[in-house]
Write a protein that holds these residues in place. Structure first.
Motif, short mmCIF file in Angstrom:
data_model
loop_
_atom_site.label_atom_id
_atom_site.label_comp_id
_atom_site.label_asym_id
_atom_site.label_seq_id
_atom_site.Cartn_x
_atom_site.Cartn_y
_atom_site.Cartn_z
N MET A 51 6.77 6.11 -5.48
CA MET A 51 6.37 6.54 -6.88
C MET A 51 6.54 8.09 -6.49
N ARG A 52 5.45 8.36 -6.26
CA ARG A 52 5.16 10.41 -6.20
C ARG A 52 6.43 10.52 -5.66
N SER A 53 7.13 10.47 -4.74
CA SER A 53 7.86 10.94 -4.19
C SER A 53 9.70 10.79 -4.37
N GLY A 54 8.84 9.77 -6.15
CA GLY A 54 10.77 9.40 -6.94
C GLY A 54 10.87 8.61 -6.34
N THR A 90 1.07 -1.36 0.16
CA THR A 90 0.08 0.26 -0.08
C THR A 90 0.67 0.97 0.17
N LYS A 91 1.90 1.20 0.26
CA LYS A 91 3.26 1.85 -0.03
C LYS A 91 3.66 2.53 -1.57
N ARG A 115 -2.04 13.22 -9.01
CA ARG A 115 -1.96 12.84 -8.34
C ARG A 115 -0.13 12.30 -8.18
N GLY A 116 0.55 12.72 -9.25
CA GLY A 116 1.95 13.13 -9.18
C GLY A 116 2.82 11.28 -9.94
N VAL A 117 1.49 10.35 -10.22
CA VAL A 117 2.17 9.80 -11.33
C VAL A 117 1.93 8.75 -12.21
N THR A 118 2.62 8.83 -13.51
CA THR A 118 1.85 9.12 -15.14
C THR A 118 1.36 7.98 -15.58
N SER A 147 7.02 7.11 -12.24
CA SER A 147 7.09 8.49 -11.58
C SER A 147 6.77 10.02 -12.24
N THR A 148 6.04 11.03 -11.77
CA THR A 148 6.05 12.35 -13.06
C THR A 148 7.14 12.30 -13.22
N ARG A 149 7.45 13.07 -11.76
CA ARG A 149 9.25 12.91 -11.83
C ARG A 149 10.25 12.65 -12.20
#
Length: 335
Positions: free
Chosen positions: A82-85, A76-77, A138-141, A245-247
Motif C-alpha cells: 500500500m505504501r508503495s502504491g 504481512t506485506k 508511514r505512507g498510508v492514510t 495508500s497516501t499516494r
C-alpha cells in the motif's frame, strides 16, 4: 505585448485548476483483505465498497481482492504494498501491519483489553488518534476502525485453563515477533505461518493449535482439522483499519476524500455492531459440533496475565511508553 497578456492569462487559468481536477480517477481501485465475504472482515470491505459506489453514483469503483492475493498470500506485506502504491486500499489487520507500524503492536499486548468497551475506549480516544498518526506518517492514510474480534485459543490435545497447559504445544501464530514472545512466555512453541498455510498444518498435525476470533473458527470450520478444544481467554483483540495508500489518497478531490472516509466510518460501525451481535449464536454453533469450550475464572485469567508480564517489559519501549499508558488509562476509565 499581446503574447505577454496571453501567457499571463494561461498561467492564471492553470493556477485556478485544482491538482485534484488534473488527476484522472482509475476505472477501478484495488482493495486488499485477508478474509473473504463469509467472514466479518470481508463483510466490512463489502459494505465500504457498496457505500462508496452508491454515494459516488458509480464514479468511484473499488474491487476487493481477498485471501491476500495481491501479495501472493503473505498478509504481512500488505502495508508495504500500500505504501508503495501497488495496492490502492485495504481493510487491514493491526497485527499484519504492525511490523511496519510499531504503534499497532499496542493491540497485541496480552490481556490489555478485557471487553468491547475497552477496545472502543482505545480506538475512539487519544490513543487511537496517536495510532492513526503512526500509520499516516508511514505512507498510508487511515480512515476508520473495523473489527476482527477477540482472539481465542484452540488446540487438538487438551483443555487449557492455566499457563502450564500450553507447555510444549506447537501453536500457529501470525508473523509478529510480539506473538512469538507471548506464547514463548507461556511455555508454548509458537510457529509462524500465513493463514493460507495454517489449516493444512493443523490438518497434518504439524501444529497443535491456533488462535483466532471465534467467527474465523466457525466459518473456516477449524473444528474439522482436529481442534476439539477452545479456550475463551480473549487475550487480545484485532481491530481492523480502513486505509488508503497516501499516494492514491492525494489523487481524490477533498469532496471525494470526505465521501471515502465517511463511507469507511459507516461501514466500520455497521460491521462492528453486526459481528458483536452474532457472537452468541456463533458460539452456540461451535458447541453444537461437540467442541469443548472453556471459559476462564478470574483466578485463572490472572494467572495468564502474570505469566505474560515480561511481554510488557520488552514491548512497551518499542510501542511507546506514553501510548501504552494512554491506552491503559482509557481502559481503566471506560464506560
Amino acid at each position: 505585448m499581446f503574447k505577454r497578456q496571453t501567457l499571463m492569462a494561461a498561467l492564471a487559468t492553470c493556477l485556478l485548476i485544482s491538482p485534484f481536477a488534473q488527476a484522472e480517477y482509475k476505472k477501478e481501485y484495488t482493495v486488499s483483505t485477508v478474509l473473504p465475504s463469509a467472514f466479518p472482515w470481508g463483510q466490512a470491505a463489502d459494505k465500504w465498497v457498496e457505500l462508496v459506489k452508491e454515494r459516488s453514483e458509480g464514479r468511484i469503483n473499488m474491487k476487493i481482492y481477498s485471501n491476500s492475493q495481491l501479495v501472493s498470500g503473505d498478509q504481512t506485506k500488505e502495508f508495504s504494498a500500500m505504501r508503495s502504491g501497488l495496492i490502492d486500499m485495504a481493510v487491514g489487520s493491526t497485527i499484519n501491519w504492525s511490523p511496519q507500524v510499531p504503534e499497532l503492536n499496542l493491540f497485541s499486548l496480552p490481556f490489555l483489553m478485557p471487553d468491547h468497551a475497552a477496545i472502543d475506549a482505545i480506538t475512539g480516544g487519544e490513543a487511537g488518534k496517536a495510532v492513526f498518526k503512526g500509520i499516516e506518517k508511514r505512507g498510508v492514510t487511515p480512515l476508520a476502525w473495523g473489527e476482527n474480534g477477540f482472539r481465542q485459543l484452540s488446540n487438538s490435545k487438551q483443555k487449557i485453563d492455566k499457563p502450564e497447559d500450553l507447555k510444549g504445544l506447537k501453536i500457529r501464530v501470525v508473523g509478529s515477533p510480539l506473538f512469538q514472545d507471548t506464547f514463548t512466555a507461556l511455555g508454548a512453541n509458537p510457529t509462524q505461518m500465513s493463514w493460507a498455510d495454517a489449516k493444512p498444518a493443523l490438518t497434518t498435525g504439524a501444529v497443535d493449535g491456533q488462535e483466532n476470533p471465534i467467527s474465523v473458527f466457525d466459518v473456516a470450520r477449524i473444528d474439522q482439522v482436529g481442534q476439539a478444544h477452545l479456550t475463551r481467554w480473549g487475550y487480545m483483540a484485532d481491530p481492523l483499519v480502513f486505509g488508503v495508500s497516501t499516494r492514491v489518497w492525494r489523487q481524490f478531490s477533498p469532496e471525494d476524500q470526505k465521501l471515502l472516509k465517511q463511507a469507511a466510518i459507516d461501514a466500520g460501525k455497521w460491521e462492528k455492531e453486526k459481528s458483536r451481535s452474532e457472537l452468541e449464536s456463533t458460539l452456540a454453533r461451535i458447541k453444537e459440533r461437540g467442541i469443548t469450550v472453556t471459559d476462564l475464572t478470574p483466578e485463572q485469567h490472572a494467572a495468564f496475565v502474570k505469566a505474560t508480564e515480561s511481554v510488557y517489559e520488552k514491548w512497551t519501549p518499542r510501542i511507546g511508553a506514553a501510548l501504552v499508558k494512554q491506552a491503559q488509562e482509557a481502559v481503566a476509565n471506560r464506560n
